[in-house]
Write a protein that holds these residues in place. Structure first.
Motif, short mmCIF file in Angstrom:
data_model
loop_
_atom_site.label_atom_id
_atom_site.label_comp_id
_atom_site.label_asym_id
_atom_site.label_seq_id
_atom_site.Cartn_x
_atom_site.Cartn_y
_atom_site.Cartn_z
N ASP A 1 0.82 -1.22 0.00
CA ASP A 1 0.00 0.00 0.00
C ASP A 1 0.85 1.27 0.00
O ASP A 1 0.34 2.35 0.32
N ILE A 2 2.13 1.16 -0.37
CA ILE A 2 3.05 2.31 -0.31
C ILE A 2 2.46 3.56 -1.00
O ILE A 2 1.91 3.48 -2.10
N LYS A 3 2.61 4.69 -0.31
CA LYS A 3 2.28 6.00 -0.88
C LYS A 3 3.54 6.85 -0.81
O LYS A 3 4.16 6.93 0.26
N VAL A 4 3.91 7.47 -1.93
CA VAL A 4 5.16 8.22 -1.99
C VAL A 4 4.88 9.69 -2.25
O VAL A 4 4.11 10.04 -3.16
N LEU A 5 5.49 10.54 -1.46
CA LEU A 5 5.45 11.99 -1.72
C LEU A 5 6.88 12.47 -1.94
O LEU A 5 7.74 12.27 -1.07
N VAL A 6 7.13 13.10 -3.08
CA VAL A 6 8.45 13.68 -3.33
C VAL A 6 8.40 15.18 -3.02
O VAL A 6 7.56 15.91 -3.56
N VAL A 7 9.31 15.59 -2.13
CA VAL A 7 9.43 17.00 -1.73
C VAL A 7 10.69 17.60 -2.35
O VAL A 7 10.70 18.76 -2.77
N GLY A 8 11.76 16.81 -2.39
CA GLY A 8 13.05 17.31 -2.89
C GLY A 8 12.97 17.76 -4.34
O GLY A 8 12.40 17.06 -5.18
#
Ligand code: NDP
Length: 328
Positions: free
Chosen positions: A123-130
């Motif tokens: 169920d991985i959820k990824v948020l990229v901030v960099g």
């Protein structure tokens, strides 16, 4: 009692990481009843500082914080991860060309995408901030073919929140009275904060403001250049507000948008609103039960069309550049 959620944070020893970790551990990311395990990924030079931050986290005795692991091994950091916040990135330094910036970040986000692919929870959820966040998210997503593409997102929530704040100040409304604001495109100077569908206490924002010069010459550039203004004033880049936006992004994704409102997220385009399929661009989205959907059927006027197209053009150029570099 619930099983803890595994939350991985990269660049954990940086400025944003420092502002972010305490709020994750105190329950602001997922909710006041959700225990968390923190996994901190750093480069070898950052490990010692990350250990210091972990000592401070221990000293808060957060009831929801069940464990902290610190590593420079991406496979370990993403092992069983349910949520991943990719904050660490290679900043643009003086004289650096865009190609250099993209390839330096490719060296970070491609292996991280593969490590997510191989190790994260289903169920991985990824948020990229960099930064450059949208294209870094695209690189990570392309390296994770076994993970549904829509789980890779990029942060435009800080731009969204900045735009709400500016619109509230202009109209004298409370921030809580502002709904349906949209950030379109790239998290960069070309982003387009759109108030044509926004509401201020139930009234159409663009009609209420009724000042296209303010929109074009004040509002849009103020929102787009806010990061530089913060650096100028603070002597350091925004960190607490960026961390807050990361919290908001994941919290909304997991817990849903309010009825009658939406938010902005950088997500893989499905072709809606003429944005080429596959690029990670910001859209108006509603969320429910851990899933998001693009708000459909909005009427895009000429003013908006030109600005959305310009930002999307920048994103397609970044995609073409990373494709040429063999990063996707
Ligand atoms: P920050 O924590 O201040 O920023 C991290 C990233 O977030 C930067 O790419 C920055 O982009 C980006 N960002 C996105 N939105 C914003 C915003 N609104 N305001 C400010 N920044 C924003 O950087 P630090 O240098 O303090 O920390 C970075 C950490 O990451 C270091 O500890 C380093 O060791 C680590 N790192 C870890 C890696 C890994 O885990 N593999 C890889 C690379 C670095 P911008 O530069 O454009 O402001």
């Amino acid at each position: 009692t619930r099983t803890p959620v595994n939350v991985t944070v990269t660049g954990a020893a940086g400025q944003i990481g420092y502002a972010l970790l305490f709020r994750i551990a105190s329950g602001h990311l997922l909710g006041p009843d959700v225990p968390v395990n923190l996994r901190l990924l750093e480069i070898p030079q950052g490990l010692k500082a990350a250990e210091g931050t972990a000592m401070e986290l221990d000293d808060c005795a957060f009831p929801l914080l069940r464990g902290i692991e610190i590593t420079d091994d991406a496979n370990k950091a993403f092992d069983g991860a349910n949520v991943a916040l990719l904050v660490g990135a290679r900043p643009r330094t003086k004289g650096m060309e865009r190609g250099d910036l993209l390839s330096a970040n490719g060296g970070i986000f491609k292996p991280q995408g593969k490590a997510i692919n191989d190790n994260a929870a289903d169920d991985i959820k990824v948020l990229v901030v960099g930064n450059p966040a949208n294209t870094n998210a695209l690189i990570a997503q392309a390296a994770a073919p076994d993970v549904p593409a829509e789980r890779f997102t990029a942060m435009t929530r800080l731009d969204h929140n900045r735009a709400i704040s500016q619109l509230a100040a202009k109209t004298g409304a409370a921030v809580s009275d502002i709904k349906k604001l949209t950030i379109w495109g790239n998290h960069s100077a070309t982003q387009y904060p759109d108030i044509f569908h926004a509401e201020v206490a139930g009234k159409n924002a663009a009609e209420l403001v009724n000042d296209e010069a303010w929109l074009a010459d004040t509002f849009i550039p103020t929102v787009a250049k806010r990061g530089a203004a913060i650096i100028e004033a603070r002597g350091a880049s925004s960190a607490a507000s960026a961390a807050n936006a990361a919290i908001d992004h994941v919290h909304t994704w997991v817990n849903g948008t309010a009825a009658g409102d939406w938010t902005s997220m950088g997500i893989p385009s499905d072709g809606s609103y003429g944005v080429p399929e596959g690029i990670i661009s910001s859209f108006p989205v509603t969320t429910k039960d851990g899933k998001y959907e693009i708000v459909q059927g909005l009427d895009i006027n000429e003013f908006s069309r030109a600005r959305i197209d310009a930002s999307v053009k920048e994103l397609t150029e970044e995609r073409d550049a990373v494709r040429e570099l063999g990063l996707i």
